[in-house]
Motif scaffolding. Structure first.
Motif, PDB file in Angstrom:
ATOM      1  N   PRO A 160      48.048 105.780  15.917  1.00  0.00           N
ATOM      2  CA  PRO A 160      47.237 106.794  16.616  1.00  0.00           C
ATOM      3  C   PRO A 160      46.320 107.597  15.703  1.00  0.00           C
ATOM      4  CG  PRO A 160      49.499 106.825  17.404  1.00  0.00           C
ATOM      5  CD  PRO A 160      49.487 105.908  16.219  1.00  0.00           C
ATOM      6  N   LEU A 161      46.732 107.826  14.463  1.00  0.00           N
ATOM      7  CA  LEU A 161      45.891 108.580  13.531  1.00  0.00           C
ATOM      8  C   LEU A 161      44.561 107.877  13.281  1.00  0.00           C
ATOM      9  CD1 LEU A 161      45.616 110.919  11.408  1.00  0.00           C
ATOM     10  CD2 LEU A 161      46.667 109.362   9.756  1.00  0.00           C
ATOM     11  N   LEU A 162      44.546 106.548  13.449  1.00  0.00           N
ATOM     12  CA  LEU A 162      43.374 105.756  13.058  1.00  0.00           C
ATOM     13  C   LEU A 162      42.543 105.272  14.240  1.00  0.00           C
ATOM     14  CD1 LEU A 162      44.954 103.596  10.202  1.00  0.00           C
ATOM     15  CD2 LEU A 162      43.966 105.906  10.100  1.00  0.00           C
ATOM     16  N   GLY A 163      42.999 105.534  15.467  1.00  0.00           N
ATOM     17  CA  GLY A 163      42.211 105.116  16.620  1.00  0.00           C
ATOM     18  C   GLY A 163      43.067 104.402  17.649  1.00  0.00           C
ATOM     19  N   GLY A 170      30.598  96.009   5.009  1.00  0.00           N
ATOM     20  CA  GLY A 170      29.298  96.430   5.530  1.00  0.00           C
ATOM     21  C   GLY A 170      29.294  96.783   6.997  1.00  0.00           C
ATOM     22  N   TYR A 171      30.370  96.484   7.723  1.00  0.00           N
ATOM     23  CA  TYR A 171      30.412  96.775   9.156  1.00  0.00           C
ATOM     24  C   TYR A 171      30.918  98.201   9.412  1.00  0.00           C
ATOM     25  CZ  TYR A 171      29.283  92.014  10.468  1.00  0.00           C
ATOM     26  OH  TYR A 171      28.618  90.828  10.643  1.00  0.00           O
ATOM     27  N   SER A 172      30.438  98.781  10.499  1.00  0.00           N
ATOM     28  CA  SER A 172      30.812 100.140  10.912  1.00  0.00           C
ATOM     29  C   SER A 172      30.718 101.119   9.749  1.00  0.00           C
ATOM     30  CB  SER A 172      32.239 100.138  11.500  1.00  0.00           C
ATOM     31  OG  SER A 172      32.340  99.259  12.590  1.00  0.00           O
ATOM     32  N   PRO A 173      29.527 101.241   9.149  1.00  0.00           N
ATOM     33  CA  PRO A 173      29.387 102.136   7.999  1.00  0.00           C
ATOM     34  C   PRO A 173      29.773 103.568   8.370  1.00  0.00           C
ATOM     35  CG  PRO A 173      27.226 101.474   8.852  1.00  0.00           C
ATOM     36  CD  PRO A 173      28.235 100.610   9.512  1.00  0.00           C
ATOM     37  N   GLY A 174      30.434 104.230   7.429  1.00  0.00           N
ATOM     38  CA  GLY A 174      30.878 105.597   7.659  1.00  0.00           C
ATOM     39  C   GLY A 174      32.338 105.709   8.052  1.00  0.00           C
ATOM     40  N   PHE A 175      32.981 104.569   8.320  1.00  0.00           N
ATOM     41  CA  PHE A 175      34.352 104.600   8.800  1.00  0.00           C
ATOM     42  C   PHE A 175      35.299 103.880   7.851  1.00  0.00           C
ATOM     43  CE2 PHE A 175      31.728 105.382  12.470  1.00  0.00           C
ATOM     44  CZ  PHE A 175      32.425 106.393  13.140  1.00  0.00           C
ATOM     45  N   ALA A 225      35.340 101.001  17.375  1.00  0.00           N
ATOM     46  CA  ALA A 225      35.999 100.592  18.615  1.00  0.00           C
ATOM     47  C   ALA A 225      35.385  99.309  19.170  1.00  0.00           C
ATOM     48  CB  ALA A 225      35.918 101.713  19.650  1.00  0.00           C
ATOM     49  N   ALA A 226      34.050  99.220  19.137  1.00  0.00           N
ATOM     50  CA  ALA A 226      33.384  98.015  19.636  1.00  0.00           C
ATOM     51  C   ALA A 226      33.674  96.815  18.743  1.00  0.00           C
ATOM     52  CB  ALA A 226      31.884  98.260  19.741  1.00  0.00           C
ATOM     53  N   LEU A 227      33.751  97.055  17.433  1.00  0.00           N
ATOM     54  CA  LEU A 227      34.073  95.954  16.523  1.00  0.00           C
ATOM     55  C   LEU A 227      35.493  95.453  16.771  1.00  0.00           C
ATOM     56  CD1 LEU A 227      33.309  94.112  14.169  1.00  0.00           C
ATOM     57  CD2 LEU A 227      34.075  95.912  12.604  1.00  0.00           C
ATOM     58  N   ARG A 228      36.443  96.382  16.935  1.00  0.00           N
ATOM     59  CA  ARG A 228      37.816  95.957  17.213  1.00  0.00           C
ATOM     60  C   ARG A 228      37.898  95.181  18.524  1.00  0.00           C
ATOM     61  NH1 ARG A 228      38.960 101.298  15.459  1.00  0.00           N
ATOM     62  NH2 ARG A 228      39.468 101.921  17.590  1.00  0.00           N
ATOM     63  N   GLN A 229      37.112  95.599  19.522  1.00  0.00           N
ATOM     64  CA  GLN A 229      37.097  94.866  20.789  1.00  0.00           C
ATOM     65  C   GLN A 229      36.567  93.453  20.587  1.00  0.00           C
ATOM     66  OE1 GLN A 229      38.425  95.631  23.679  1.00  0.00           O
ATOM     67  NE2 GLN A 229      37.731  93.699  24.583  1.00  0.00           N
ATOM     68  N   ALA A 230      35.526  93.315  19.768  1.00  0.00           N
ATOM     69  CA  ALA A 230      34.978  91.985  19.482  1.00  0.00           C
ATOM     70  C   ALA A 230      35.998  91.128  18.732  1.00  0.00           C
ATOM     71  CB  ALA A 230      33.689  92.118  18.683  1.00  0.00           C
ATOM     72  N   MET A 278      26.059  89.708  14.506  1.00  0.00           N
ATOM     73  CA  MET A 278      26.439  90.994  15.088  1.00  0.00           C
ATOM     74  C   MET A 278      25.869  92.134  14.233  1.00  0.00           C
ATOM     75  SD  MET A 278      30.258  92.363  16.019  1.00  0.00           S
ATOM     76  CE  MET A 278      30.418  91.078  17.253  1.00  0.00           C
ATOM     77  N   ASN A 279      25.371  93.162  14.902  1.00  0.00           N
ATOM     78  CA  ASN A 279      24.820  94.316  14.210  1.00  0.00           C
ATOM     79  C   ASN A 279      25.907  95.008  13.398  1.00  0.00           C
ATOM     80  OD1 ASN A 279      23.655  96.723  13.423  1.00  0.00           O
ATOM     81  ND2 ASN A 279      22.785  97.197  15.434  1.00  0.00           N
ATOM     82  N   GLN A 280      25.654  95.215  12.098  1.00  0.00           N
ATOM     83  CA  GLN A 280      26.671  95.827  11.256  1.00  0.00           C
ATOM     84  C   GLN A 280      26.907  97.294  11.594  1.00  0.00           C
ATOM     85  OE1 GLN A 280      25.667  94.951   7.109  1.00  0.00           O
ATOM     86  NE2 GLN A 280      27.127  93.268   7.188  1.00  0.00           N
ATOM     87  N   ASP A 281      25.981  97.932  12.294  1.00  0.00           N
ATOM     88  CA  ASP A 281      26.148  99.339  12.668  1.00  0.00           C
ATOM     89  C   ASP A 281      27.029  99.534  13.896  1.00  0.00           C
ATOM     90  OD1 ASP A 281      24.612 100.263  10.569  1.00  0.00           O
ATOM     91  OD2 ASP A 281      22.742 100.152  11.701  1.00  0.00           O
ATOM     92  N   ILE A 282      27.671  98.503  14.339  1.00  0.00           N
ATOM     93  CA  ILE A 282      28.552  98.568  15.501  1.00  0.00           C
ATOM     94  C   ILE A 282      29.646  99.623  15.283  1.00  0.00           C
ATOM     95  CG2 ILE A 282      30.039  96.743  14.564  1.00  0.00           C
ATOM     96  CD1 ILE A 282      30.420  95.728  17.439  1.00  0.00           C
ATOM     97  N   SER A 283      30.066 100.290  16.354  1.00  0.00           N
ATOM     98  CA  SER A 283      31.123 101.298  16.239  1.00  0.00           C
ATOM     99  C   SER A 283      32.457 100.616  15.932  1.00  0.00           C
ATOM    100  CB  SER A 283      31.247 102.097  17.534  1.00  0.00           C
ATOM    101  OG  SER A 283      31.850 101.304  18.551  1.00  0.00           O
TER     102      SER A 283
END
Length: 261
Positions: A72-75, A25-30, A8-13, A1-6
């Motif tokens: 809710p604060l986190l998504g 390393g997943y969802s960098p920036g978050f 929300a998409a990672l949580r869905q996976a 799986m691409n580590q740049d995944i958002s």
């Protein structure tokens, strides 16, 4: 799986079982979070433990009320399904490790989301530093120490640390960078001789995976959000749930929102 995944998409996976691995390393920036879930009658003492030990237990968010499954604060989060692996504790002892806690959920449970060092790894990488667990594609090594946490009610125990090796100049730079992120453990708590904090063998981490340390590198240690799991063993609540080490809650909160400039 691409580590740049958002996130929300990672949580869905994760919800569908497509992704079950460690989240470094997943969802960098978050922001990624450690997790502790306890019955409401244990929650106030655990909150006081976090407040007394902000380095290993930096509190990012809690549920609004017992039984709530969202943060809710986190998504858009369902805490029962959105972490790749959970640990279930009974009377302070690890009883099982599961990919979903829907069948374990109770109306009296309170969620604590705690800052994770995976969040500041992005800043280290952006500065050109080699974060060894990321470059080697493994979970960060974590160790129990002999550093005592401040007790609160029934909660006590020794700090767990994560380790990343750096050359001396890079270690100094890592300290400067991480000082800006107190909500995700902040600056390291030790570097150099691991024996001084009660660690016997860096090749045998208590959690995670060992990484290569070159002869010209120093091991650098950060307070770690696995510390609450040690505190749970000491306090022995009848029931509790945590993340499995390295398998974090990945949120929609940006790391930059936690930085202190």
């Amino acid at each position: 799986m691409n580590q740049d995944i958002s996130p929300a998409a990672l949580r869905q996976a994760i919800r569908t079982g497509e992704f079950t691995g460690n989240t470094s390393g997943y969802s960098p920036g978050f922001v990624q979070c450690n997790l502790a879930i306890l019955p409401a009658d244990w929650a106030n003492d655990f909150l006081r433990f976090c407040q007394a030990n902000p380095k290993p237990c930096p509190l990012v968010a809690t549920s609004n009320a017992p039984g709530d499954v969202g943060l809710p604060l986190l998504g858009d989060i369902d805490i029962r399904t959105d972490v790749p692996s959970y640990r279930v504790f009974r009377d302070g002892q690890l009883s099982e490790e599961v990919p979903d806690i829907s069948d374990y959920w109770r109306d009296d449970l309170v969620i604590f989301a705690l800052g994770c060092s995976f969040s500041f790894e992005e800043a280290l990488l952006a500065d050109g530093l080699n974060v060894r667990n990321v470059s080697e594609g493994v979970n960060v090594p974590m160790y129990r120490t002999d550093i005592s946490c401040a007790p609160a009610g029934p909660f006590s125990g020794e700090m767990v640390v994560s380790m990343r090796p750096f050359k001396a100049a890079d270690a100094i730079r890592a300290i400067q960078i991480c000082t800006r992120f107190p909500s995700v453990h902040g600056a390291p708590i030790h570097m150099g001789d691991p024996g001084l904090i009660g660690i016997d063998n860096l090749e045998l981490p208590d959690y995670g995976d060992a990484v290569h340390i070159a002869e010209d590198e120093l091991p650098v240690f950060w307070a770690c959000g696995v510390t609450p799991q040690v505190a749970l063993e000491k306090a022995r609540p009848p029931f509790a749930i945590t993340h499995s080490p390295g398998h974090m809650l990945v949120t929609d909160l940006r790391n930059s929102q936690l930085a202190v400039m």
